[in-house]
Every structure is written in structure tokens, then in C-alpha cells.
Design an enzyme around this catalytic site. Structure first.
Site, PDB file in Angstrom:
ATOM      1  N   SER A 257     -81.959   2.407  82.423  1.00  0.00           N
ATOM      2  CA  SER A 257     -80.593   2.813  82.348  1.00  0.00           C
ATOM      3  C   SER A 257     -79.630   2.781  83.558  1.00  0.00           C
ATOM      4  O   SER A 257     -79.807   1.787  84.153  1.00  0.00           O
ATOM      5  CB  SER A 257     -80.585   3.972  81.716  1.00  0.00           C
ATOM      6  OG  SER A 257     -79.565   4.337  80.660  1.00  0.00           O
ATOM      7  N   HIS A 400     -82.470   3.014  72.878  1.00  0.00           N
ATOM      8  CA  HIS A 400     -82.425   3.097  74.496  1.00  0.00           C
ATOM      9  C   HIS A 400     -83.641   4.182  75.006  1.00  0.00           C
ATOM     10  O   HIS A 400     -83.452   5.424  74.565  1.00  0.00           O
ATOM     11  CB  HIS A 400     -81.189   3.831  74.609  1.00  0.00           C
ATOM     12  CG  HIS A 400     -80.611   3.747  76.078  1.00  0.00           C
ATOM     13  ND1 HIS A 400     -80.392   2.659  76.724  1.00  0.00           N
ATOM     14  CD2 HIS A 400     -80.553   4.855  77.176  1.00  0.00           C
ATOM     15  CE1 HIS A 400     -79.705   3.190  77.738  1.00  0.00           C
ATOM     16  NE2 HIS A 400     -80.150   4.509  78.169  1.00  0.00           N
TER      17      HIS A 400
HETATM   18  C1  GCU Z   1     -74.611   5.975  79.826  1.00  0.00           C
HETATM   19  C2  GCU Z   1     -73.940   5.137  80.658  1.00  0.00           C
HETATM   20  C3  GCU Z   1     -74.801   3.955  80.900  1.00  0.00           C
HETATM   21  C4  GCU Z   1     -76.101   4.080  81.554  1.00  0.00           C
HETATM   22  C5  GCU Z   1     -76.633   5.400  80.713  1.00  0.00           C
HETATM   23  C6  GCU Z   1     -77.809   5.996  81.325  1.00  0.00           C
HETATM   24  O1  GCU Z   1     -74.944   5.695  78.486  1.00  0.00           O
HETATM   25  O2  GCU Z   1     -72.901   4.701  79.886  1.00  0.00           O
HETATM   26  O3  GCU Z   1     -74.365   2.812  81.526  1.00  0.00           O
HETATM   27  O4  GCU Z   1     -76.968   2.997  81.691  1.00  0.00           O
HETATM   28  O5  GCU Z   1     -75.764   6.573  80.566  1.00  0.00           O
HETATM   29  O6  GCU Z   1     -78.068   5.936  82.418  1.00  0.00           O
HETATM   30  O7  GCU Z   1     -78.371   6.824  80.630  1.00  0.00           O
END
Ligand code: GCU
Length: 421
Positions: A257, A400
């Protein structure tokens, strides 16, 4: 702190393929002056440095050069030769930037395979963690982090410290027993040690160490938090270079992420990283900015203004004006192996956009004599998905996250590409 859910709700994100709209990607193999890059030499001498500068200036920010060399002290604070039920050696090291207890520091946790030695050093996975070193395994003796911690998802910024309750909380995301069992070391530190993940105008974390006299926040083309986290990964690699049981020429930098965005930027800048793994890194990471699907540059800048450099803000409403796109970030890792890992339900991160960025980096990997990406179409999501070209790609079902099956893929990819040199 915004979460994937609530930032998504504020966004007018497009999730309809039919509405993506046309876009033209900047050519990784054409210099700013319009010269076609036809040789590895021209890539290395001209185009690679040019692209790196563009990403520094417009996206992640430059890492400032300190006025004087930063003093760095390594202190081994614990060692257990029989960790993880006798399967691993555990070492905790504090990397301190300056003398004294208040000097900014990174607590690095290292698990080594039992049989790693100077004569048989292990390859390693190095990545930052979100919730503290104590969260990545059930080892009862790993110290609690001392840095500021997020209080769960979605909570406002409070001065929250880690507690015993979080021990082992992300063990499934790290799978340290499995990784060590496959003969690899694991090294990790909490990203908040380097820069706490909230927008405080860059007063805490490592940024102030680099301010010029009188400077109080980074210039518009200087690093934000992602730049600082990437810098911290390089400092952890410096330490691993001094560790006889680790083969520092075989270190994979990985992240999930926002920390996947960070691992890509770390690997793009620091060519000592032998491999890079981006897990669900999405917008500002592996997925194409110009492709209007899921999160946008405007979302990133609105919700996380501290992640990127000041100049990046000017592209919120002008993504086509960005002089780079994210396939060129992947290309900066060439010819080293890179694995882009996507999750089917992670539409906010635009899995197809991640695949297309990997594909967009392919001409550079080919120019440099590798096999590049071995897929011509975006593959359907399957649990055992892994395309093992030098640009690897994985598309698995589910959300995710980093799952044990992701780790199986990371390890299989490393078995192919992180072999002794
Ligand atoms: C949010 C953000 C993403 C990121 C994610 C994370 O969803 O919008 O860009 O990758 O957090 O790091 O958990």
C-alpha cells in the site's frame, strides 16, 4: 487519519472501465529533448538520471543532502539465538542518527535463518511495517515501539503508543516463520520511526535533521514522508551491509500500500536493492496516474498532503501535465527484478492500472537485455497467480492486504531472481 474506506467515499472515483478515457503515456525511451534511447548506455547515462530527477522534482521530492554527514550509530539491543521456537536468530538493532537518547532512531528487527553465517549469508526481505515491530510476529520479547502510532484505522491524530495488545497483530502479513524456513532473512522497522504518518508540517521525524539554517519545512521540490520512508529503507540496508549473516547484494525491498509506493521509490533510487516488491501500492505507486480509475492524484493530495512533495499538488487537476507516469518509476528499477502484486477487489488501487504500468516499463527491461514482462494481457485473478519474468506480476482474488499466499509468491519469485551472484 483517513482510511481506504472513508477517503474513497469522499472521492468521485471512477470504477467504470468504459469511462476511463484516452490518455497518452510519456515514453520512457525518449529523452526530454526528444532523443530516442536505443542503447543501455544512453539509458544509464542520460535517460535514467533524467527520469529520476523528474520523479524527485514533481512527485516524491528530493532527498536533501545534509550540511554535514549525519552521524550514525548502530546499537544491538537484543539477540536471541533461539527465536521462533528455535527456528531463527532474532536481533534488534537501533540505528541512531546522532548521539543521545533524543536522537531520531530506527529500531530494526531482524530474523535470520538459523544456519545463516558469514560463509553462507542469507538473502533478505526488507520492508517497513505499519504497526510496530512487535506486531509482525508472536515473539514475546520483541520490544514495543517507542514512536507515535496510529490508533487503529480512521482515528484522528492522537498521541498513541503501542501496547502489548498489538503483539502478533500482523503476523499473517509477515509470515516470518515461513520466510525464514525458506532460507531468507526478514528485516523490518516501523515507518513511524522515520516519520510519523500524519501531517504535522514536517516538524517530527527525520526531516528537521536536513533543514538548512532557518528552514522550517521542505521546499516544494523536497521530500515528503514517502521520500523519508524510502531514505530510512536505505539506512536499514546500510546496516544490513555490516551484518555478516546477510548477503546485502541480495536484499529485496518490499512494501504494502503506501509502503509499496515507498518500496518502489526506494528501489528506484537505491540500486543496491537487488529486487523490489510492490504489494497493492496503487495510485502514486505502481498504478498509472493518467488512467482515470480508482484513486486519483487529487485524492492523494487532499487526503495525504504529507506523502508527496509540494510540487505534486499542482497536478491534482492536471494529471496529463505530469512529466512522468508510474510505468517510468518501475522502469527506474530496471534491469533488477520487480514484482507488482495486485488484488482483485482492491479497485481503489486500480489493479489493471498496476498491470499496465508494469507493461509500460517492459521496453526498458528489454533494452537492458532482460525478458521483461511475460504477459501480454491482464491475467484473471487466481490464488496461485505469478508471472515470473524479470517484471513479475501477480493478480490474486480478494482484498487490499498482504496474505500468506502473497508471501508464497514473493518467495517463489525470489527463488528465481534472488540467486547468489
Ligand atoms: C489509502 C490511500 C492509498 C494507500 C492506502 C494505504 O487507501 O488512499 O493510496 O495506498 O491508504 O496505504 O493503506
Amino acid at each position: 487519519m483517513a482510511t481506504a474506506g472513508d477517503v474513497g467515499a469522499q472521492s468521485r472515483a471512477n470504477y467504470d472501465e468504459a469511462k476511463v478515457g484516452p490518455y497518452t503515456l510519456p515514453d520512457p525511451l525518449r529523452t526530454a529533448e526528444g532523443r530516442e534511447v536505443t542503447s543501455a548506455e544512453l539509458w544509464a547515462k542520460t535517460r535514467r538520471p533524467e527520469l529520476l530527477r523528474l520523479f524527485e522534482t514533481h512527485v516524491y521530492g528530493k532527498t536533501p543532502k545534509p550540511e554535514a554527514p549525519l552521524p550514525v550509530v548502530y546499537e544491538v539491543v537484543s539477540e536471541n539465538p533461539d527465536a521462533l521456537g528455535g527456528k531463527a536468530v532474532r536481533r534488534e538493532v537501533t540505528i541512531r542518527f546522532g548521539e543521545g537518547p533524543d536522537a531520531p532512531h530506527i529500531d530494526l528487527l531482524v530474523f535470520l535463518p538459523k544456519d545463516a553465517s558469514k560463509d553462507k549469508p542469507a538473502a533478505a526481505f526488507l520492508g517497513l511495517n505499519f504497526d510496530g515491530n512487535h506486531s509482525v510476529s508472536h515473539d514475546p520479547d520483541v520490544r514495543l515501539p517507542t514512536s507515535w502510532m496510529r490508533e487503529g484505522q480512521g482515528k484522528a491524530v492522537v498521541d498513541h503508543r503501542a501496547t502489548e495488545g498489538g503483539r502478533g497483530g500482523t503476523a499473517d502479513r509477515w509470515c516470518v516463520e515461513k520466510v525464514v524456513g525458506r532460507g531468507y532473512a526478514v528485516a523490518t522497522a516501523c515507518y513511524n520511526d522515520i516519520d510519523p504518518d500524519f501531517d504535522d508540517g514536517f516538524q517530527n521525524g527525520v526531516h528537521p535533521l536536513f533543514y538548512r539554517p532557518g528552514q522550517t519545512r521542505p521546499d516544494a521540490d523536497q521530500w515528503g514522508s514517502i521520500g523519508a520512508w524510502a531514505w530510512g529503507l536505505s539506512r536499514a540496508l546500510d546496516y544490513l551491509e555490516t551484518t555478516p549473516e546477510v548477503d546485502a547484494r541480495r536484499v529485496a525491498v518490499l512494501g504494502h500500500s503506501r509502503l509499496g509506493k515507498t518500496s518502489l521509490w526506494a528501489g528506484a533510487q537505491d540500486q543496491r536493492f537487488a529486487m523490489v516488491i510492490s504489494n497493492n501500492s496503487g495510485e502514486g505507486g505502481a498504478s498509472l496516474a493518467r488512467r482515470n480509475f480508482g484513486e486519483t492524484v487529487a485524492d492523494l493530495n487532499r487526503n495525504f498532503p504529507h506523502w508527496f512533495c509540494g510540487n505534486y499538488k499542482q497536478y491534482s487537476d492536471d494529471v496529463d501535465g505530469l512529466p512522468v507516469d508510474q510505468h517510468q518509476l518501475i522502469a527506474l528499477i530496471a534491469p533488477r527484478p520487480v514484482l507488482v502484486s495486485s488484488a482483485e477487489e482492491d479497485r481503489w488501487a486500480d489493479p489493471r492500472g498496476e498491470f499496465l504500468a508494469a507493461q509500460g516499463a517492459d521496453p526498458v527491461y528489454r533494452l537492458l537485455g532482460t525478458d521483461g514482462l511475460l504477459l501480454s494481457e491482464w491475467p484473471a485473478a487466481t490464488e496461485d497467480s505469478l508471472s515470473k519474468g524479470t517484471i513479475g506480476y501477480r493478480h490474486r482474488p480478494g482484498k487490499h492486504d498482504v496474505t500468506p499466499s502473497d508471501w508464497d509468491a514473493f518467495l517463489d519469485f525470489a527463488d528465481v531472481h534472488l540467486t547468489p551472484r
